[in-house]
Structure formats: structure tokens, C-alpha cells
Design a protein around this motif. Sequence first.
Motif, PDB file in Angstrom:
ATOM      1  N   GLU A 136     -16.840 150.585  30.728  1.00 18.72           N
ATOM      2  CA  GLU A 136     -16.975 149.227  31.255  1.00 18.72           C
ATOM      3  C   GLU A 136     -17.104 149.245  32.771  1.00 18.72           C
ATOM      4  O   GLU A 136     -17.921 148.515  33.346  1.00 18.72           O
ATOM      5  CB  GLU A 136     -15.769 148.395  30.833  1.00 18.72           C
ATOM      6  N   SER A 181     -11.858 153.043  29.545  1.00 20.74           N
ATOM      7  CA  SER A 181     -12.153 152.025  30.550  1.00 20.74           C
ATOM      8  C   SER A 181     -13.361 152.381  31.400  1.00 20.74           C
ATOM      9  O   SER A 181     -14.056 151.507  31.920  1.00 20.74           O
ATOM     10  CB  SER A 181     -10.934 151.820  31.460  1.00 20.74           C
ATOM     11  N   ARG A 191      -3.235 154.997  29.623  1.00 21.65           N
ATOM     12  CA  ARG A 191      -3.680 154.700  30.990  1.00 21.65           C
ATOM     13  C   ARG A 191      -4.286 155.952  31.631  1.00 21.65           C
ATOM     14  O   ARG A 191      -5.265 155.868  32.386  1.00 21.65           O
ATOM     15  CB  ARG A 191      -2.511 154.186  31.818  1.00 21.65           C
ATOM     16  N   GLY A 238      -7.810 156.231  30.483  1.00 20.23           N
ATOM     17  CA  GLY A 238      -8.593 155.192  31.147  1.00 20.23           C
ATOM     18  C   GLY A 238      -8.933 155.601  32.565  1.00 20.23           C
ATOM     19  O   GLY A 238     -10.062 155.417  33.034  1.00 20.23           O
ATOM     20  N   GLY A 253      -3.602 148.276  36.119  1.00 17.03           N
ATOM     21  CA  GLY A 253      -3.235 148.290  34.708  1.00 17.03           C
ATOM     22  C   GLY A 253      -1.788 147.887  34.534  1.00 17.03           C
ATOM     23  O   GLY A 253      -1.088 147.594  35.500  1.00 17.03           O
ATOM     24  N   TRP A 299      -9.863 147.233  35.817  1.00 18.71           N
ATOM     25  CA  TRP A 299      -8.692 147.476  34.970  1.00 18.71           C
ATOM     26  C   TRP A 299      -8.904 148.784  34.236  1.00 18.71           C
ATOM     27  O   TRP A 299     -10.021 149.071  33.779  1.00 18.71           O
ATOM     28  CB  TRP A 299      -8.518 146.323  33.985  1.00 18.71           C
ATOM     29  N   ALA A 300      -7.872 149.591  34.078  1.00 19.22           N
ATOM     30  CA  ALA A 300      -8.038 150.924  33.500  1.00 19.22           C
ATOM     31  C   ALA A 300      -7.004 151.218  32.420  1.00 19.22           C
ATOM     32  O   ALA A 300      -6.627 152.371  32.210  1.00 19.22           O
ATOM     33  CB  ALA A 300      -7.962 151.982  34.595  1.00 19.22           C
ATOM     34  N   ASP A 301      -6.580 150.197  31.699  1.00 19.79           N
ATOM     35  CA  ASP A 301      -5.567 150.394  30.670  1.00 19.79           C
ATOM     36  C   ASP A 301      -6.122 150.916  29.348  1.00 19.79           C
ATOM     37  O   ASP A 301      -5.369 151.434  28.525  1.00 19.79           O
ATOM     38  CB  ASP A 301      -4.830 149.073  30.391  1.00 19.79           C
ATOM     39  N   GLN A 302      -7.411 150.727  29.118  1.00 16.59           N
ATOM     40  CA  GLN A 302      -7.968 151.112  27.828  1.00 16.59           C
ATOM     41  C   GLN A 302      -8.369 152.584  27.835  1.00 16.59           C
ATOM     42  O   GLN A 302      -8.657 153.177  28.878  1.00 16.59           O
ATOM     43  CB  GLN A 302      -9.167 150.227  27.494  1.00 16.59           C
TER      44      GLN A 302
END
Length: 805
Positions: free
Chosen positions: A597, A594, A634, A637, A627, A588-591
Amino acid sequence: MIVGLLLFLCSCSQKESGITIYVDASQEETEITPWLYGACIEDVNHEIYGGLYDQRIFGESFEEPVPNPVFDDFSVYEGVWESGSMNEVSVRACPGGKLVYDSINISCGSVEVEMKFERGRGDNAGLLICVAKPGKGADNFYGYEISLAADGSRLIFAAHRNSFEPVANIPVSCNAAEWNCLKAVMDSGKIELFLNGGSVFTFNNNDTAMAKGKIALRTWNSHVKFRNLKIAQDTLSRTIAFKTQPTVSVSSQWKPIITGNPNAVFDLDTKTAFNGQNSQTIQFVSGVGVVGISNAGLNSWGIAVGNGQTFRGRLYLKSPYLEGSVKVALQSADGRKEYAMREINNVSGSWEKYSFELTSNTDDDKARFAVYITDPGNLRIDQVTLETTGDWRFEELPCRGDIGQAMVNQGLTFLRYGGTMINAPEYRFKKMIGDPDRRPPYRGHWYPYSTNGFGIEDFLEFCEAAGFTASFAINIEESPEDAADMIEYLNGSVTSEWGKKRAENGHPEPYNVKYIGIGNEEVLFNGDRADEYDHYIERFKLLHDAIKGKDSSVSLVNTAWWRPESPNIEKVFKALDGKADYWDYHPWADQLASGKEVEAELRKMKELFLRWNPNTTMKCAIFEENGNTHNMQRTLGHVTLQNAVRRMGDFVLTSCAANALQPYGQNDNGWDQGQIFFTPSRVWCMPPYYAQQMASRYHQPVLVGSIMEPETETLDVTATRSRDGSQLVLHIANTGEKSIPAVLNIKGFGNIKSAKAVSLAGEPTDTNTLEYPEKIIPKEQTIRNSTKQTYEIAPYAYTILVFTK
């Protein structure tokens, strides 16, 4: 970090203040994959059918049933809903169809309904409460979901904010094939759920934005009946009636045309179709006027036509009797203006193909395509195609030219065709080749009336023309025999049985496919189940042997869901080690950051692989970077994730950002993450698109030493260099709200002839809109030709610094 760079840092650190970025261009660390700049495309949110596929007709083979009846006081948002009686309504299985009651908003009171599942197992169905902003799309609303599982084992309570946010899975026990009563009581922010009169869950609703709203019924891939929908508010209690108005029997993506005073009859024929299950019948019985049908493309948004633009089309017709000709035309949305028309004469009594060309005499973004008759007769219609010609197409392929060119301009080097669409039971390679008009439609995962007009071979032709390295996925239930035939068809010599068929279908040269995913997100949806992992291992081995037996050069990708804490993962690794070349990982790459992590997970994956087998050659492929957004958050991220992949070297084959495309105003599943947005006439790009374009344009293949002093949470930096040492490129993500003056200290590069900065910056929520399509775009400036200088890194920005000797 390498010793030389640390010594360099120590010798310089006392001379600088603030944040310093040290780069040693002479210290080579690893190779960077040239396929870092990937995208994932599948027929979700109509990326293909209604998007890249240059078929301007949506509903080409009339598979969509007659529209829902018009319900008094209700709005239908997808699904086939039918009223059985005043107090009963049924819905066919579909992913997230909603029937929303528009007449009342409830904050305190209760709502209840009886329901039962039909036709075997499904997924779930039930009530929605506090509903606001509903639209087409499974998760396209705000509110709370209360759904009963089709096996009667659990109640699902979830929040939806144009997304799916699970709150609780409540164990229950009931016979879902019998009538069961769901009830929700809302009082002062508390929501209490009941099943068959018993309280099963209580939730404190602290979200004031979802404290009040409409009620609705919803299905998730289940055939369901509902009855006795009741609302109680204040002192009033009432049962809601399902009253409907009659509808015309025309497939729901088409509209009837009746002008003048003809006696007209329409029927959706389910017995004698040319392709698929249905064909459309129109009858001009008597009178004077026009009888026909029209189509306005995806979501009836309109077919964009230009003055002098020529469309090429074909359709299949038959007629037991017809006194005059059949007309095909481009018209205004209301049919009052006709932009082009051709007559088709002497229609046969059996199915025949009739081709035509239409050249518009005006510009209209919301035109429609019409088929009609003006004389008595009975006409049957099936498999209608309308495509552009010339420069409107991409490289003379059945692909929209503007969308295809935007993908090329993005700088993509890798394109993956796969996703949950391939998990549909009817998704099979052999149904996607040969004459597009005879390829059977199929029940897709994202759209139940999907087309095979654009399939794996069409995707490969597109990638070939665009210059992308291609990868696709196949359903794990493909037979080994069909998988072997598939690889012979795609990669085999023209002297082979299936290579000859490929040549006969118009492509003599092999496609030289290199990467194939076996399945997609396997063993995800039902949790960590050993039996499903075992089944996947079995299927992978069968398909591996079939494919490798035909072409050993093909790399196969294991798509079992990555759960490193599960013992099943070690079992899968050991079973497929030496057979699977890559393990598919979907981060997931919304933060904003990202990448941190993701990098930790990639390092864990690599460490586990080497622990389980120190000599393994299995690596990772990121076939979906997912995402829910397409904004600057985004974007950053994505940028930090790309920096993580650079640091991982050749362990990661590619990183494919999803979704490649998205129609404006359409989001079927919460993944509001399109990089390229489109309407029938426009294409524009989102901030993540431009970040990908920047990274690809300034790609260099060698990662060199870089370090920050002191370390900061908001800066993420990698340094890359050309093989010949002539260019040095820094990729910098600032995920913080403040600009950062950074001292650059570069060694091992020599004299700099030119230097520039390219930056993409904006607030985290910024996007590009139809009204302001270039609000967030890269900006370039010249900087000093110096190995030691201070550069101010903008907040919430992706900055590339390029130094050239």
C-alpha cells in the motif's frame, strides 16, 4: 523489469520448479538512500522527559498542581478533578483524563449526566460506558466513548480497545456552554444515545467482550463541569455522589514526608516561583521529627540507584527563616533506609542554586530522592535536577547511557525530532537554549507540564555524539525573525550574533543542520480545509525566506497532510514547489504487507509531482512510520515498507519508524509501537528494532534486478549490492504462515567465497517482554557458497541472505 533479467528468467524458468528468485547482480536499477534506517522520537509516552533525558526527577519545577482529592468509589486516571458539591465535579482541560466509577458494572440499564463546557472552546468531553482495564493514557481502556463537541455541533461515538476507533459523528445542535444532558441506554446488546431527552443514535454492540463494564467521565482538552450523574439498573435508580477525602498541598509528582510528631504545613506557592508558575513550600512549625518532600521519578516507579553510583544534582532554595540545615538524600521507597545524604547550610533569603553529589551505598531500583528539614523553619524549593554521572550517561551528555547506546546499536542513520509535540502553541526554539534551569516549562500537547530542559539543541548534541543525521520540526507560528535567529544560532559562524551565543552556551562549532520540518501533520485534525492549507502555505513561505536567507543549504520539509484526492494538494504543491525540498508522508505499517500500500502511494505521489511539474525536484520524506503495535506483525509491515522505499530509489529521503522509545507499562495514546522499551533500570528491544538493526548492518547502496517466478502474495524481495560488486544482499519478507522453499538463481556476481542467512521469525503477536527480553532476536546460519541453491524461508520472517566474493 529490465529486459536482461526477463531473458535470464525465461532461459532458466523451465529448469526449476516451485518459487524461484532470480537475481541479476550486474543490472543496477537505482541508488538506495543511506538514511533508510531512521527513527522518530518526540516527547510522547515520555520518550524524552522520563526517558532519554537523564533527569531522574519527574516534576522538576513543581508545575503539576496539588493531586486530585481522593474520591470515594472513583479512580482518577489523569486530569485535575475537583468536587464542587456532592453532585457536581469539574475537570481541567487535558488529553483524555478519566474519572472511573468503580462500584458497579452495567450491561443493561442507563447512565446519564449533565455537562457544560467552561473557559471558551475545547475539543470534547462526555461519558464512557462498558469500561474495562482502565489506566493512565488517553486511550488506555476498553469501552465506548460518548462525547459532546465543545461547540455543541456533534456527538462523537467511538470504541476504545487501547485505541481510538470512530464509530459515528452525529450532527446535533446545542449550546455547549449551558447544561446539556447526555444519556446512554443499554439493552440486550443495543446502545441508544440521547441528548437532552431526544434519541440521536442507536448502535448494535456485537462485541461480547465490551458488553459490560464500568462507567466514567472523560475530557479531551476541555474544561468541563459535570453534575447529576445517574445510573438506572433493573428497578433501581440513583444519583452518584462525588465524595472526597482531604489532600496535602504538595505538587502531584511529589509526596509529603512527615515522620515523628512535627506540626507541618505544606503549600504550593503560585506567586513567587524561581522558574515557571509554582514552587513548593514546606514549614516545620514545631515538634520533633522530619518534614519534607520526595520524588520517585516517572510515574513514581522509582529512581534506580547502584552501589557506588554517584548522582549530581542541583536545586533552588530560599528561606525566610530556618534554624538548621536542609538535607538532600537518596532513600528507600518508604524512607526507612538512607543510601546517601548531604547537608546544605546557610540557605539564603532569596533564590539561590545549591549543587550537591550523592553516592549510593546500595542497589535499589525503586529508590526516591528526598529534600527535608529536621528543625523549625520555612523552606521554598524549585527547579530540582538529579542526573547520573560517568558511564551512566551517554557521551557525557544529559542523556541516559543505556538508552542512547541501544539507539546506536540499532544502526540508526537518521533521527527525526518532531511530531504533535511541536504543534503546542508554547513550543518555541528560543525557550530551549541557554541555562536549562531557566528554560520555562510549557504546556505540551502530550503532557501539560512539559520541560524545556531537553530541547532542539540538546537533541542535536545527542545526534552529533551518536553519529545520526538529524532533522527536527518547528512550530509554524514561529516568527520569521526567530526562525532566522534559530538557523544563525545553529549553523552560523561564531562571529555572528547568534552563533556567538551558541559558542557562549558551550558549542563553538556549528551544528550544520540540513533538514528542518515546517510544522507537523498540518491540516490534519480538522479535515480537508482550504483555509488551513492556505494558512500553511503563507506560514511556510515566511519561514522559508527567513531560514534560507540565513543558510540556503538547509532543506525544508513541507508537512501539509497528504490527501492526493484533494485539489488542495495540487495547490500546496504549486505554491511550495522550488521552496519545499520534501513532502512529509506518514504511512501506517501495522499490517503484514503494509509495504504494498505504501509503495502504491509513493508511486502516486511521484507521478502527481511530475504531472504538476515535469522538472520538479520535490521528493518525499517519511518522517513517521506509524502503528499501534510492536510485535512481529508490525516488524513485517516495517520490512515490506523498507523494501518499497528501496524500490523508490532517491525519491524517498528517509523512513523514520515511530516510536523510538517507550516506557514499560505506559502508553498514553494507543501508539503501542516503541522499538526500545525501558524501566528505571532496564532497557530491552522489540522485534522491529532488530529488523532495523539487521537492515542497517547489511545495507548496500545499489538496488539490482530481482524477480520471483511465480509471483506470490506472501513473499517480498529486494536485492542490493555494494558499489564495488563484492557483496550481494537479499532482503526477504515472508508474511505467510507457511515456510517457502525458494530456489535462488543468481547471475552477474561471480564466485562466492562465503554466504550466510540472518533471520528474524516468530508468530505475528510475538513481542519481547521484561521477563523474556530476547524471545525474538536475529539468528544467523551459514548457507552454501553457490549461486544456485534452495533455501527454506521461515514463516512470518524477515530473512537477509548475504553473499560475499
